[in-house]
Design an enzyme around this catalytic site. Structure first.
Site, short mmCIF file in Angstrom:
data_model
loop_
_atom_site.label_atom_id
_atom_site.label_comp_id
_atom_site.label_asym_id
_atom_site.label_seq_id
_atom_site.Cartn_x
_atom_site.Cartn_y
_atom_site.Cartn_z
N HIS A 469 2.57 -2.42 3.00
CA HIS A 469 1.52 -2.23 2.01
C HIS A 469 0.16 -1.87 2.62
CE1 HIS A 469 4.08 -5.27 -0.51
NE2 HIS A 469 4.57 -4.04 -0.58
N PRO A 470 0.06 -0.90 3.52
CA PRO A 470 -1.24 -0.55 4.09
C PRO A 470 -2.15 0.13 3.07
CG PRO A 470 0.41 1.03 4.81
CD PRO A 470 1.15 -0.04 4.06
#
Length: 542
Positions: A469-470
């Site tokens: 989830h960057p």
């Protein structure tokens, strides 16, 4: 030079939405660029095929981070989608929006129009939730949201065990309250993955005013002074091609590729650009900064009930039966997203919203599934939702075909370490609950020897990985380190926007796929509203 009104870079979760919405007006000439191939693989459309996609360099960028100082100098593997649908074509299909206050935080940081009340109608408009319409959910939208068709019985055991450990049951994490445990809803339809490409792009591709280019790697934004006028791409035969954008260029490459492309185009921190011999077109210090990601830890036990998905001879008959069940009914194990159950929990009674998220897998999982583990087991993932550590995306080279530099700086902040230690202890409590008594054949990771905080932290340093989830590297806001404004326009540049998870000022509390699609929707609505007078003039002229 091919001429279009809009050129969109990246056919991922946001880019497919944007291409659909902009091309709905037949007067708009829209080009959507994707570096990867079409989403034609059966592994993409079969939910359990996610296991085969994790290490595929055909459909996955397969990035690696820089060595992490707080994680035993390990380089972490970062899979990112490289096909139509982007990461929505290779993810675990979990449909989560995040906590309402996450979006209110964005609005309160100087981004009007981005509060939860502003965005909820967009989430609902996207949905075709098979449970039916409600205060929190919509039907009739292009994005099909379904319950897991045939959850493994151990997923229900996990829910009961978590309740025994003190967590409330929650049938809908996207409803009024996020806290609790239950089964996830998934972006599937009839037992098949329902990616952003399937939901938004499939029907739009028949429009004559939409051009979709796959195998086209964007190498730089074409500029005239401080205005973006197109994109340079390298196509499959290695030839360069220029695509003109008469109105706007929109970057939808995600938290890794969008800042990389900006810097390759001379837009970013001066020091970073000059270090690689790139001419500074516009100094923008926030490009690539503010990187945030959910670092994930696992606790694993042996499953002596053998109800899990196992790597064993005794599992072969079940696997064969599952294949036939899927072929003839799109049900059973192959319709599973593996991460069927999960939930959200607070680590302190003083927490205003959940601090951590669980993903329960009725299987062993090591190194993103790239390492096979024999036997039957269960894996409970736990990630900290709002890390305080910040990293950045940089350049390793001025070569646009080279991978970028990824430096997440995981666990740099001591609070992040304390949160993960507490998370591991909570995960262990769940596995120690009575509901798992007939299943739990002993903990394999971290193992019984890791009991002190120091020992648990040592194991975290040894095994923790990304949960994919960057965000944050083209931050939205009015401050000096922001890259785009609340309209997603790049500060100081005309005709250029960014619309993907990179614009999030802060991480949302959950999976990022559904929010990325809504970011694409927001961009489209802003662009269409801005260009409405021009469209009216064209109509009158016709």
């Amino acid at each position: 030079m091919n001429e279009f009104d809009y050129v969109i870079v990246g056919a991922g979760s946001a880019g497919c939405v944007l291409a659909d919405r902009l091309s709905a007006n037949p007067r708009h000439r829209v080009c959507l660029i994707e570096a990867g191939p079409p989403d034609s693989s059966a592994l993409i459309h079969t939910p359990l095929g996610v296991i085969g996609l994790i290490g595929s360099k055909t459909y996955n960028w397969c990035f690696d981070t820089e060595p992490q100082a707080q994680l035993d100098q390990r380089k972490l593997f970062w899979p990112r989608g490289k096909t139509l649908g982007g990461s929505s074509s290779i993810n675990a299909m979990v449909y989560i929006r995040g906590h309402a206050r996450d979006y209110d935080d964005w609005a309160n940081q100087g981004n009007p129009g981005w509060s939860h009340d502003d965005l909820l109608p967009l989430f609902k408009a996207h949905e075709n939730n098979e449970r039916g319409p409600s205060r929190s959910h919509g039907t009739g939208g292009p994005l099909n949201v379904a319950d897991v068709r045939d959850p493994n019985p151990l997923s229900q055991v996990f829910i009961e065990a978590a309740k025994q450990a003190g967590l409330p049951y929650n049938p809908d994490f996207n409803g009024v309250e996020q806290e609790g445990v239950g089964l996830y809803q998934v972006t599937q339809k009839d037992g098949r993955r329902w990616s952003s490409a399937r939901a938004f792009l499939e029907n739009a591709r028949s429009r004559p005013n939409l051009t979709v280019l796959t195998g086209a790697h964007a190498t730089r934004v074409l500029m005239e002074g401080k205005r973006a006028v197109g994109i340079e791409v390298v196509v499959q035969n290695g030839q360069k091609r220029h695509l003109s954008a008469q109105r706007e260029v929109v970057l939808c490459g995600g938290a890794v590729n969008s800042p990389q492309l900006l810097m390759l185009s001379g837009i970013g921190p001066r020091k970073e650009l000059e270090q690689h011999g790139i001419k500074v077109v516009h100094e923008l210090p926030g490009v690539g900064q503010n990187l945030q990601d959910h670092l994930d830890m696992t606790v694993m036990i042996r499953d002596r009930s053998k109800r899990a998905f196992g790597l064993a001879l005794s599992f072969v008959p079940r696997a064969i039966a599952a294949l036939f069940r899927y072929i003839f009914g799109r049900r059973g194990m192959l319709a599973s997203n593996v991460a069927e159950g999960g939930g959200f929990a607070k680590l302190s009674k003083d927490s205003e919203r959940p601090d951590i998220q669980f993903h329960f897998l009725p299987s062993f999982l090591k190194d993103h599934g790239r390492k096979l583990v024999p036997g039957y087991g269960c894996t409970l993932h736990v990630c900290q939702l709002r890390p305080k550590s910040r990293g950045y995306i940089g350049l390793k080279s001025a070569d646009p075909m080279a991978a970028p530099l990824i430096q997440p700086n995981y666990l740099e902040h001591p609070d992040d370490r304390a949160a993960l230690i507490a998370s591991v202890r909570l995960a262990r409590r769940i596995f120690a609950s009575p509901a798992f008594a007939t299943t739990n054949g002993g903990e394999t990771e971290p193992g019984s020897a890791a009991q002190s905080d120091e020992a648990i932290l040592a194991d975290i340093r040894k095994r923790a990985e990304t949960i994919y989830h960057p965000v944050g590297t083209c931050k939205m806001g009015p401050d000096a380190m922001a890259v785009v404004d609340a309209q997603l326009r790049v500060h100081g540049i005309e005709g250029l926007r960014v619309a993907d998870a990179s614009i999030m000022p802060t991480l949302i509390g959950g999976n990022t796929n559904a929010p990325a699609m809504v970011i694409g929707e927001m961009a489209a609505r802003m662009m269409l509203q801005q260009n409405q007078p021009a469209a009216m003039d064209m109509s009158q002229a016709a």
